[in-house]
Design a protein around this motif. Structure first.
Motif, short mmCIF file in Angstrom:
data_model
loop_
_atom_site.label_atom_id
_atom_site.label_comp_id
_atom_site.label_asym_id
_atom_site.label_seq_id
_atom_site.Cartn_x
_atom_site.Cartn_y
_atom_site.Cartn_z
N ASP A 1 46.85 26.13 30.31
CA ASP A 1 46.69 26.56 28.92
C ASP A 1 48.05 27.04 28.43
O ASP A 1 48.69 27.87 29.09
N VAL A 2 48.49 26.52 27.30
CA VAL A 2 49.79 26.90 26.74
C VAL A 2 49.57 27.75 25.51
O VAL A 2 48.83 27.36 24.59
N ARG A 3 50.20 28.91 25.49
CA ARG A 3 50.04 29.85 24.38
C ARG A 3 51.36 29.95 23.64
O ARG A 3 52.31 30.54 24.13
N GLN A 4 51.40 29.35 22.45
CA GLN A 4 52.63 29.30 21.68
C GLN A 4 52.70 30.45 20.68
O GLN A 4 52.88 30.25 19.49
N ALA A 5 52.57 31.67 21.19
CA ALA A 5 52.65 32.84 20.31
C ALA A 5 54.09 33.29 20.24
O ALA A 5 54.51 34.20 20.94
N PHE A 6 54.85 32.63 19.37
CA PHE A 6 56.29 32.81 19.40
C PHE A 6 56.73 34.22 19.03
O PHE A 6 57.82 34.65 19.37
N GLN A 7 55.90 34.95 18.28
CA GLN A 7 56.31 36.29 17.87
C GLN A 7 55.80 37.37 18.82
O GLN A 7 56.10 38.53 18.63
N PHE A 8 55.02 36.97 19.81
CA PHE A 8 54.42 38.01 20.66
C PHE A 8 55.44 38.58 21.65
O PHE A 8 56.51 38.06 21.84
N GLY A 9 55.12 39.73 22.24
CA GLY A 9 55.95 40.30 23.29
C GLY A 9 55.67 39.56 24.58
O GLY A 9 54.79 39.94 25.36
N GLY A 10 56.40 38.49 24.81
CA GLY A 10 56.12 37.64 25.95
C GLY A 10 56.22 38.35 27.28
O GLY A 10 55.40 38.14 28.18
N LEU A 11 57.21 39.21 27.43
CA LEU A 11 57.38 39.92 28.70
C LEU A 11 56.22 40.87 28.94
O LEU A 11 55.72 40.99 30.06
N GLY B 1 41.88 27.22 39.50
CA GLY B 1 41.97 28.23 38.46
C GLY B 1 42.73 27.71 37.24
O GLY B 1 42.89 26.52 37.04
N LEU B 2 43.19 28.66 36.45
CA LEU B 2 43.86 28.38 35.19
C LEU B 2 45.27 28.94 35.22
O LEU B 2 45.47 30.12 35.54
N LEU B 3 46.23 28.12 34.86
CA LEU B 3 47.62 28.55 34.76
C LEU B 3 47.93 28.73 33.28
O LEU B 3 47.98 27.76 32.52
N ARG B 4 48.14 29.98 32.87
CA ARG B 4 48.38 30.30 31.46
C ARG B 4 49.88 30.45 31.24
O ARG B 4 50.51 31.31 31.85
N ILE B 5 50.41 29.63 30.35
CA ILE B 5 51.85 29.59 30.11
C ILE B 5 52.15 30.15 28.73
O ILE B 5 51.62 29.66 27.72
N GLY B 6 53.00 31.15 28.66
CA GLY B 6 53.43 31.71 27.39
C GLY B 6 54.76 31.10 26.97
O GLY B 6 55.64 30.87 27.81
N MET B 7 54.90 30.81 25.68
CA MET B 7 56.10 30.15 25.17
C MET B 7 56.83 31.07 24.20
O MET B 7 56.24 31.58 23.25
N VAL C 1 49.42 36.26 30.44
CA VAL C 1 49.90 34.93 30.79
C VAL C 1 50.41 35.00 32.22
O VAL C 1 50.69 36.08 32.75
N ASP C 2 50.54 33.83 32.85
CA ASP C 2 50.98 33.77 34.24
C ASP C 2 52.44 33.34 34.37
O ASP C 2 53.10 33.66 35.36
N LEU C 3 52.93 32.58 33.40
CA LEU C 3 54.32 32.14 33.36
C LEU C 3 54.84 32.35 31.95
O LEU C 3 54.08 32.23 30.98
N LEU C 4 56.12 32.64 31.84
CA LEU C 4 56.74 32.80 30.53
C LEU C 4 57.97 31.91 30.45
O LEU C 4 58.87 32.02 31.29
N ILE C 5 58.00 31.04 29.45
CA ILE C 5 59.16 30.17 29.23
C ILE C 5 59.98 30.75 28.08
O ILE C 5 59.46 30.93 26.97
N THR C 6 61.22 31.08 28.36
CA THR C 6 62.05 31.77 27.38
C THR C 6 63.53 31.45 27.58
O THR C 6 63.96 31.25 28.72
N PRO C 7 64.30 31.41 26.50
CA PRO C 7 65.75 31.26 26.65
C PRO C 7 66.45 32.62 26.80
O PRO C 7 67.66 32.66 27.00
N ASP C 8 65.68 33.69 26.69
CA ASP C 8 66.27 35.04 26.69
C ASP C 8 65.54 35.95 27.68
O ASP C 8 64.76 36.82 27.29
N PRO C 9 65.77 35.76 28.99
CA PRO C 9 65.09 36.60 29.98
C PRO C 9 65.57 38.04 29.92
O PRO C 9 66.74 38.31 29.63
N VAL C 10 64.64 38.94 30.17
CA VAL C 10 64.94 40.37 30.19
C VAL C 10 64.52 40.93 31.54
O VAL C 10 63.38 40.71 31.98
#
Length: 297
Positions: free
Chosen positions: A124-134, A92-98, A142-151
């Motif tokens: 697939d890496v999605r660099q939508a920095f302004q999007f609501g990642g959570l 499958g596809l692993l979609r990563i949000g940044m 997305v399947d994973l979210l990389i963030t310095p500010d977890p909520v």
């Protein structure tokens, strides 16, 4: 009964602003789309759309159904893609949000060995920095979210994968270059160069300048790290960056990094995923690889 076609039609009317354009996007005739909408309104007993000028606007009932479409359709689409991948022998596809500009360079160090170890998983890496990642994570966009500010949110877990110090990059000839650390007031007359992110989401404002009620003389937004640090090296401003990223550039550019405050400003990068996916082997494989790379940074 509300079905997937109805939800797709609702979403496309909202995206396109009208029934004709929505029908074209869905490969339907205008009359078929109009009939499907009338049938849906008859089944539900409510009006779903009203025309305002040249656009169609959802009613309160329409907005409720539209919200449902936004939540469910990405999950249908993900299931379709997963079944197609299984049919072709792929995992499958692993979609990563940044949500972190500089983390992309770190992510490359994770993805390269991950793709070798998991040849049946695409990334697939999605660099939508302004999007609501959570929201994107909980809505299965997305399947994973990389963030310095977890909520914190029910159904989602965040794991810290590496820590770093946020430092201030300055040119070697800058008056601050010889300091042990910088103070908030030291930036009063400086041009602060940052990524194009709202000030409220930047740690240098939230955790360093804000509490001291200080502001730089100006702020300049630059998209790429390379150009940002070229500007810093040329004396055009100063920039907050992770210490590990600055170290990669310092060998080639006349720049140095200074701690923010006498204690420094410590941060961690987290990887978030849905609880329901935590047991998937290829998800666990990514988390393990992220931890290995993080430990080596």
């Amino acid at each position: 009964m509300i079905d997937r076609q109805h939800l797709s039609l609702m979403r496309e009317i909202d995206r396109q602003g009208g029934l004709t354009a929505a029908a074209e996007r869905l490969n339907m005739t205008q009359s078929a789309a109009s009939h499907a909408l009338r049938r849906l309104e008859a089944q539900t007993g409510v009006t779903l759309w009203r025309r305002e000028g040249r656009r169609m606007r959802p009613t309160q009932a329409g907005r409720t159904l539209l919200d449902l479409a936004r939540r469910l359709l990405p999950q249908f689409e993900r299931a379709d893609a997963a079944m197609a991948d299984f049919a072709k022998g792929r995992r499958g596809l692993l979609r990563i949000g940044m949500e972190c500009h500089p983390c992309y360079r770190w992510l490359l160090k994770v993805v390269e060995p991950y793709l070798v170890g998991w040849p049946d998983v695409d990334v697939d890496v999605r660099q939508a920095f302004q999007f609501g990642g959570l929201d994107a994570l909980t809505d299965h966009e997305v399947d994973l979210l990389i963030t310095p500010d977890p909520v914190a949110r029910p159904g989602v877990g965040f794991t810290p994968v590496f820590g770093y110090d946020l430092v201030l990059a300055v040119g070697r000839g800058h008056p601050l270059a010889g300091r042990d650390h910088v103070r908030p007031e030291d930036l009063d007359d400086e041009v602060l160069i940052t990524y194009p992110v709202g000030a409220e989401r930047l740690d240098i404002y939230a955790q360093f300048l804000g509490p001291a009620r200080r502001q730089p003389s100006a702020r300049k937004e630059i998209e790429t790290t390379d150009i940002m640090l070229q500007m810093v090296a040329a004396g055009r401003g100063v920039a907050p960056l992770p210490d590990w990223l600055l170290a990669e550039y310092a060998a080639a550019l006349p720049i140095v990094g200074l701690p923010l405050g006498p204690e420094g400003l410590r941060k961690s990068i987290h990887v978030g995923l849905r609880d329901e996916d935590a047991a998937l082997d290829y998800m666990a494989g990514f988390m393990a690889q992220a931890a290995r790379v993080g430990a080596a940074v």
